[in-house]
Design an enzyme around this catalytic site. Structure first.
Site, PDB file in Angstrom:
ATOM      1  N   GLU A   8       3.987 -16.583   7.626  1.00 15.47           N
ATOM      2  CA  GLU A   8       4.038 -15.193   8.077  1.00 15.47           C
ATOM      3  C   GLU A   8       2.976 -15.015   9.151  1.00 15.47           C
ATOM      4  OE1 GLU A   8       5.562 -13.004   4.038  1.00 15.47           O
ATOM      5  OE2 GLU A   8       3.450 -13.606   4.127  1.00 15.47           O
ATOM      6  N   ASP A 128      16.031  -5.629   0.605  1.00 17.03           N
ATOM      7  CA  ASP A 128      14.672  -5.387   0.109  1.00 17.03           C
ATOM      8  C   ASP A 128      14.700  -4.207  -0.850  1.00 17.03           C
ATOM      9  OD1 ASP A 128      13.710  -7.440   1.771  1.00 17.03           O
ATOM     10  OD2 ASP A 128      13.576  -6.060   3.466  1.00 17.03           O
TER      11      ASP A 128
END
Length: 247
Positions: A8, A128
């Site tokens: 990330e 999500d």
């Protein structure tokens, strides 16, 4: 089960975020390009790269992302900021093996369905979930549509996978998150990639036996060294079936 070791990025650095909060990054002092190469050397067949700056509309990591894609030695599943056809097409042309799309799929599902048909096995749908609600815009806004209805709306779309993240995993623990993901996976006709539920090696073993889950994202646990990648990759492999011996 395919494991997707994950980098990330924020400001050119490897980070982890708590519940997606961009202003509270945990910084890992490692070279992202070298880390990607390490994933391949450990035996990973895929990796995921999430660009948090792109999620916020900033393209400052572009050169680094391209370098990682070209240097990793394995296909890269790229996530972060895919809000237009042009951006999807651009990154596929730059060599991304897959792109992960969430918010755009809520805003313009017809476009994402069209992209999936044009780029078979290269579009991953991001689902999500927090407190049972579908979240978009980097986990900051909830939707009226339920996660189940959202998944069903793409049932006939040739997606590469559906990546399901239970955002509550950071505060509720793995068992509850695996339950959320397994429930949604049971309704999917597309392979599911579980995200955010691997905190230790035992979680890999649990996920391997969840019906419908064909992959899992492995991120923070690699960087804080609660999971060894080579061990996890071996654990994710199917168990050999016993065969009868014939005399």
């Amino acid at each position: 089960m395919i494991l997707y070791p994950t980098i990330e990025l924020q400001g050119g650095r490897c980070v982890s975020l708590y519940r997606g909060r961009l202003d509270e990054p945990q910084i890992w002092h490692v070279d992202p390009v070298e880390k990607a190469r390490e994933f391949a050397q450990a035996g990973a067949s895929w990796m995921q790269l999430t660009d948090f700056d792109a999620l916020a509309g900033n393209d400052r990591n572009r050169a680094l992302v391209i370098e990682i894609i070209r240097a990793a030695g394995i296909p890269v599943q790229l996530a972060g900021g895919f809000r237009s056809r042009e951006r999807v097409e651009d990154w596929i042309e730059q060599g991304a093996g897959r792109v992960v799309i969430g918010t755009l799929a809520v805003q313009d599902p017809a476009l994402v369905q069209e992209l999936a048909k044009y780029y078979p096995d290269q579009i991953v749908l991001a689902v999500d979930v927090m407190d049972g609600k579908l979240m978009v815009e980097g986990w900051t806004q909830s939707c009226a549509i339920t996660p189940e209805a959202f998944i069903e709306s793409f049932a006939q779309t040739p997606l590469a996978a559906i990546k399901i993240t239970d955002i509550n995993t950071d505060i509720e623990g793995t068992e509850a998150s695996i339950g959320v993901i397994s429930g949604l996976a049971a309704a999917c006709r597309t392979p599911v990639i579980a995200s955010g539920v691997i905190h230790g090696i035992d979680d890999v073993a649990r996920l391997k036996y969840v019906p419908g889950v064909s992959g899992a994202v492995l991120g923070r646990a690699l960087f804080n060294r609660t999971v060894d990648l080579e061990t996890a990759l071996k654990m994710a492999q199917p168990e050999p079936e016993e065969t009868a011996e014939f005399l």
